[in-house]
Design a protein around this motif. Sequence first.
Motif, mmCIF file in Angstrom:
data_model
loop_
_atom_site.group_PDB
_atom_site.id
_atom_site.type_symbol
_atom_site.label_atom_id
_atom_site.label_comp_id
_atom_site.label_asym_id
_atom_site.label_seq_id
_atom_site.Cartn_x
_atom_site.Cartn_y
_atom_site.Cartn_z
ATOM 1 N N HIS A 152 32.864 -24.328 56.607
ATOM 2 C CA HIS A 152 34.018 -23.474 56.379
ATOM 3 C C HIS A 152 35.199 -24.194 55.721
ATOM 4 C CE1 HIS A 152 31.897 -21.068 59.481
ATOM 5 N NE2 HIS A 152 32.302 -20.086 58.729
ATOM 6 N N PHE A 153 35.655 -25.292 56.335
ATOM 7 C CA PHE A 153 36.870 -25.931 55.847
ATOM 8 C C PHE A 153 36.698 -26.539 54.450
ATOM 9 C CE2 PHE A 153 37.925 -26.666 60.559
ATOM 10 C CZ PHE A 153 38.528 -25.426 60.643
ATOM 11 N N LEU A 154 35.670 -27.361 54.277
ATOM 12 C CA LEU A 154 35.482 -28.010 52.974
ATOM 13 C C LEU A 154 35.212 -26.997 51.855
ATOM 14 C CD1 LEU A 154 33.451 -31.170 54.065
ATOM 15 C CD2 LEU A 154 35.832 -31.067 53.314
ATOM 16 N N PRO A 155 34.303 -26.019 52.043
ATOM 17 C CA PRO A 155 34.103 -25.009 50.989
ATOM 18 C C PRO A 155 35.372 -24.214 50.685
ATOM 19 C CG PRO A 155 32.278 -24.948 52.539
ATOM 20 C CD PRO A 155 33.324 -25.855 53.124
ATOM 21 N N ALA A 156 36.159 -23.916 51.722
ATOM 22 C CA ALA A 156 37.395 -23.154 51.508
ATOM 23 C C ALA A 156 38.380 -23.945 50.655
ATOM 24 C CB ALA A 156 38.029 -22.794 52.846
ATOM 25 N N VAL A 157 38.528 -25.240 50.960
ATOM 26 C CA VAL A 157 39.448 -26.080 50.190
ATOM 27 C C VAL A 157 38.956 -26.218 48.751
ATOM 28 C CG1 VAL A 157 40.297 -28.452 49.929
ATOM 29 C CG2 VAL A 157 40.417 -27.318 52.143
ATOM 30 N N ASN A 158 37.645 -26.384 48.560
ATOM 31 C CA ASN A 158 37.096 -26.474 47.200
ATOM 32 C C ASN A 158 37.344 -25.181 46.424
ATOM 33 O OD1 ASN A 158 36.169 -29.081 47.575
ATOM 34 N ND2 ASN A 158 34.150 -28.422 48.281
ATOM 35 N N PHE A 159 37.177 -24.046 47.095
ATOM 36 C CA PHE A 159 37.415 -22.750 46.461
ATOM 37 C C PHE A 159 38.881 -22.612 46.066
ATOM 38 C CE2 PHE A 159 38.651 -18.284 46.744
ATOM 39 C CZ PHE A 159 37.743 -17.688 45.870
ATOM 40 N N LEU A 160 39.782 -22.975 46.982
ATOM 41 C CA LEU A 160 41.215 -22.860 46.705
ATOM 42 C C LEU A 160 41.670 -23.826 45.621
ATOM 43 C CD1 LEU A 160 42.555 -22.476 50.356
ATOM 44 C CD2 LEU A 160 42.525 -20.719 48.582
ATOM 45 N N ASN A 161 41.060 -25.003 45.593
ATOM 46 C CA ASN A 161 41.410 -25.979 44.552
ATOM 47 C C ASN A 161 41.095 -25.444 43.160
ATOM 48 O OD1 ASN A 161 42.671 -28.224 45.693
ATOM 49 N ND2 ASN A 161 40.745 -29.053 46.438
ATOM 50 N N GLY A 162 40.079 -24.601 43.069
ATOM 51 C CA GLY A 162 39.734 -23.996 41.785
ATOM 52 C C GLY A 162 40.734 -22.948 41.341
ATOM 53 N N ILE A 163 41.595 -22.522 42.263
ATOM 54 C CA ILE A 163 42.583 -21.489 41.950
ATOM 55 C C ILE A 163 43.971 -22.078 41.761
ATOM 56 C CG2 ILE A 163 43.725 -19.405 42.825
ATOM 57 C CD1 ILE A 163 41.145 -18.889 44.450
ATOM 58 N N VAL A 164 44.384 -22.934 42.687
ATOM 59 C CA VAL A 164 45.783 -23.387 42.696
ATOM 60 C C VAL A 164 46.021 -24.671 41.910
ATOM 61 C CG1 VAL A 164 46.304 -22.238 44.874
ATOM 62 C CG2 VAL A 164 45.477 -24.578 44.913
ATOM 63 N N HIS A 165 45.048 -25.552 41.839
ATOM 64 C CA HIS A 165 45.071 -26.751 40.992
ATOM 65 C C HIS A 165 45.967 -27.907 41.452
ATOM 66 C CE1 HIS A 165 42.566 -24.625 38.188
ATOM 67 N NE2 HIS A 165 43.470 -23.673 38.033
ATOM 68 N N THR A 166 46.961 -27.693 42.296
ATOM 69 C CA THR A 166 47.799 -28.803 42.749
ATOM 70 C C THR A 166 47.757 -28.893 44.275
ATOM 71 O OG1 THR A 166 49.852 -27.551 43.020
ATOM 72 C CG2 THR A 166 49.386 -28.427 40.815
ATOM 73 N N ASP A 167 47.980 -30.104 44.779
ATOM 74 C CA ASP A 167 47.959 -30.318 46.226
ATOM 75 C C ASP A 167 49.067 -29.547 46.932
ATOM 76 O OD1 ASP A 167 45.776 -31.950 45.946
ATOM 77 O OD2 ASP A 167 46.913 -33.820 46.023
ATOM 78 N N ASP A 168 50.241 -29.478 46.297
ATOM 79 C CA ASP A 168 51.366 -28.759 46.900
ATOM 80 C C ASP A 168 51.054 -27.271 47.032
ATOM 81 O OD1 ASP A 168 52.876 -31.028 47.190
ATOM 82 O OD2 ASP A 168 53.988 -30.757 45.326
ATOM 83 N N ASP A 169 50.455 -26.704 45.994
ATOM 84 C CA ASP A 169 50.099 -25.282 46.039
ATOM 85 C C ASP A 169 48.999 -25.027 47.071
ATOM 86 O OD1 ASP A 169 51.954 -24.586 44.124
ATOM 87 O OD2 ASP A 169 50.541 -24.738 42.451
ATOM 88 N N LEU A 170 48.073 -25.970 47.173
ATOM 89 C CA LEU A 170 47.007 -25.852 48.169
ATOM 90 C C LEU A 170 47.604 -25.863 49.580
ATOM 91 C CD1 LEU A 170 43.987 -25.896 49.024
ATOM 92 C CD2 LEU A 170 44.138 -28.394 48.935
#
Length: 195
Positions: A152-170
């Motif tokens: 759950h956690f790792l796939p969710a972060v990978n999915f969100l990284n594809g959308i937001v692109h920056t650590d701050d936005d994540l």
Amino acid sequence: MFGFLCSRVKNKLNKGLFCFNGESIKSLYFLQNPYHNRFISNNPTNQKSFTINYLINSCGLSEGKAISASKKVQLKNSVNPDSVLTLLKNYGFPKTYVSTIIEKHPTLLLSNADKILKPKLSFFCSLGISGPDLAKLLSWRPTTMRRSLGKHFLPAVNFLNGIVHTDDDLLRAITRSNFSVFHHPEKRLTPALKF
């Protein structure tokens, strides 16, 4: 009640008050044996009392909240719950948030602190969420800790990284959603993004 009776009989045995043919009865050895508590410790009523006392004294719950939480969890001893509370303390969780988390999700006390909880807390810290901020988020949604790190956690972060692109936005996406993004973000967010 059984423990009370055992102690009364034991006292009378020691004083020689139980007699048969002029001699005190020593055949009731099991009542003098300190291990007679095994009959008591497995009593569900005593376990519930222990659980309620632990929730009040160690977790900071009120009596009413402890009684309510004890319906969801039954503690046999304090070893595992103590390790969970120590871990949360070591990660900077204030007592008030710990109380709220345990009140909402008391079965967390049965989790393996080192194998199950610590990797997840370390993961959140690696994202920049730690201490009171992490405690606050988990107090809103403590069942998040039941989710799998790998599934759950790792796939969710990978999915969100594809959308937001920056650590701050994540970080903003995770904190503003109160961790709900970890509950199948592809199912929740993909339709919205398409729209």
